[in-house]
Design an enzyme around this catalytic site. Structure first.
Site, PDB file in Angstrom:
ATOM      1  N   SER A  45       0.833  -1.212   0.000  1.00 41.46           N
ATOM      2  CA  SER A  45       0.000   0.000   0.000  1.00 41.46           C
ATOM      3  C   SER A  45       0.869   1.264   0.000  1.00 41.46           C
ATOM      4  O   SER A  45       0.481   2.285  -0.571  1.00 41.46           O
ATOM      5  CB  SER A  45      -0.987   0.006   1.173  1.00 41.46           C
ATOM      6  N   MET A 122      10.562  -7.047   4.470  1.00 40.62           N
ATOM      7  CA  MET A 122      10.610  -7.798   5.724  1.00 40.62           C
ATOM      8  C   MET A 122      11.852  -8.676   5.872  1.00 40.62           C
ATOM      9  O   MET A 122      11.816  -9.712   6.535  1.00 40.62           O
ATOM     10  CB  MET A 122       9.338  -8.669   5.859  1.00 40.62           C
ATOM     11  N   LEU A 124      16.163  -8.690   6.805  1.00 38.89           N
ATOM     12  CA  LEU A 124      17.302  -7.922   7.295  1.00 38.89           C
ATOM     13  C   LEU A 124      18.242  -7.670   6.129  1.00 38.89           C
ATOM     14  O   LEU A 124      18.426  -8.543   5.284  1.00 38.89           O
ATOM     15  CB  LEU A 124      18.050  -8.709   8.380  1.00 38.89           C
ATOM     16  N   ILE A 125      18.814  -6.475   6.087  1.00 42.91           N
ATOM     17  CA  ILE A 125      19.754  -6.204   4.996  1.00 42.91           C
ATOM     18  C   ILE A 125      21.183  -6.116   5.540  1.00 42.91           C
ATOM     19  O   ILE A 125      21.384  -6.007   6.756  1.00 42.91           O
ATOM     20  CB  ILE A 125      19.375  -4.951   4.191  1.00 42.91           C
ATOM     21  N   ASN A 139      13.484   3.941   4.812  1.00 39.57           N
ATOM     22  CA  ASN A 139      12.575   2.898   5.318  1.00 39.57           C
ATOM     23  C   ASN A 139      11.411   3.559   6.037  1.00 39.57           C
ATOM     24  O   ASN A 139      11.567   4.629   6.642  1.00 39.57           O
ATOM     25  CB  ASN A 139      13.340   2.003   6.302  1.00 39.57           C
ATOM     26  N   HIS A 141       8.474   2.851   8.983  1.00 42.65           N
ATOM     27  CA  HIS A 141       8.239   1.960  10.127  1.00 42.65           C
ATOM     28  C   HIS A 141       7.017   2.452  10.903  1.00 42.65           C
ATOM     29  O   HIS A 141       6.880   3.660  11.135  1.00 42.65           O
ATOM     30  CB  HIS A 141       9.482   1.965  11.029  1.00 42.65           C
TER      31      HIS A 141
HETATM   32  C1  GRF Z   1       3.984  -0.653   6.875  1.00 38.46           C
HETATM   33  O1  GRF Z   1       3.209  -0.525   8.031  1.00 38.46           O
HETATM   34  C2  GRF Z   1       5.394  -0.211   7.110  1.00 38.46           C
HETATM   35  O2  GRF Z   1       5.511   0.770   8.077  1.00 38.46           O
HETATM   36  C3  GRF Z   1       6.053  -1.481   7.568  1.00 38.46           C
HETATM   37  O3  GRF Z   1       5.461  -2.502   6.811  1.00 38.46           O
HETATM   38  C4  GRF Z   1       4.151  -2.095   6.437  1.00 38.46           C
HETATM   39  C5  GRF Z   1       4.029  -2.264   4.953  1.00 38.46           C
HETATM   40  O4  GRF Z   1       2.710  -2.040   4.525  1.00 38.46           O
HETATM   41  N1  GRF Z   1       7.487  -1.416   7.412  1.00 38.46           N
HETATM   42  P1  GRF Z   1       2.360  -2.034   2.976  1.00 38.46           P
HETATM   43  O5  GRF Z   1       2.875  -3.341   2.379  1.00 38.46           O
HETATM   44  O6  GRF Z   1       3.000  -0.850   2.346  1.00 38.46           O
HETATM   45  O7  GRF Z   1       0.868  -1.977   2.935  1.00 38.46           O
END
Ligand code: GRF
Length: 221
Positions: A45, A122, A124-125, A139, A141
């Site tokens: 999203s 998702m 680790l890099i 990034n 978060h």
């Molecule tokens: C988001 O809440 C972002 O902050 C976190 O992972 C989620 C990804 O959501 N790192 P989407 O795939 O962009 O809907």
């Protein structure tokens, strides 16, 4: 005792938010188009939000490529809808994290990416990726960092009983969910919130601040 109306949590505006710093609109549209690469593992999203901002002329950028690591990622469907090349780099096909990152770097370079946006990546890099794009990876978060790093950030906030949480866009460094903060949005926690309801409101703000943070990172560079 008569309840104090000032303490009536049900009167909280669930859409209330505070974004800091404020980004001048001119910063989003000035200069040559930014060449972005997006990395996503899931729904995408935020990837969608960046695409929409670009399409509406609210961000002067072009997404060169989407990299995704999970064959089921809905982000790949979104990429097809936007006509953006999508490259699957399945982490299961790589023995070491460094090998995956090497392939990511190769792909990003191949698509002439300048700025890398981790939008729900998702994995680790490693320094292989970070050193290839120094201070040019950002990034997003779902918490007000440095609180609630790592996975289950929304659940962590609910468990801690905080009354305000939010989201953060930051420059990526080796330590997870660390690195210089670019932009944050605050989101109130409501009394009946579940992790789903709270995350949904946080995401509204994520979609708002991510395009702004991209411009902030790139134009102030
Ligand atoms: C988001 O809440 C972002 O902050 C976190 O992972 C989620 C990804 O959501 N790192 P989407 O795939 O962009 O809907």
């Amino acid at each position: 005792m008569t309840p104090d109306p000032a303490l009536d949590e049900s009167s909280l505006d669930s859409t209330a938010s505070l974004v800091s710093p404020s980004v001048p609109p001119s910063l989003l549209t000035e200069g040559v188009p930014l060449k972005l690469g997006v990395m996503a593992s899931g729904s995408g999203s935020n990837f969608e939000a960046v695409n929409s901002a670009i399409a509406k002329g609210q961000l002067n950028a072009q997404i060169q490529v989407l990299i995704y690591n999970n064959p089921e990622a809905k982000a790949a469907v979104r990429a097809a809808n936007w006509n953006i090349p999508a490259v699957l780099l399945n982490h299961r096909d790589f023995q070491r994290r460094e090998d995956l990152d090497q392939q990511i770097v190769y792909t990003l370079r191949n698509y002439e990416v300048e700025w890398v946006v981790m939008a729900g990546w998702m994995r680790l890099i490693t320094p292989v990726l970070i050193d290839a794009f120094p201070n040019q990876i950002i990034n997003i978060h779902p918490s007000l960092l440095p609180s609630f790093r790592g996975v289950r950030a929304v659940e962590q906030a609910l468990e801690a009983g905080v009354k305000i949480t939010g989201c953060t866009v930051h420059i990526v460094c080796l330590e997870v969910d660390s690195g210089p903060i670019l932009l944050q949005a605050a989101v109130p926690v409501l009394p009946d919130d579940t992790s789903q309801s709270l995350h949904a409101r946080i995401q509204v703000q994520e979609h708002r601040i991510l395009p702004q943070a991209i411009a902030l990172a790139a134009r102030k560079h």
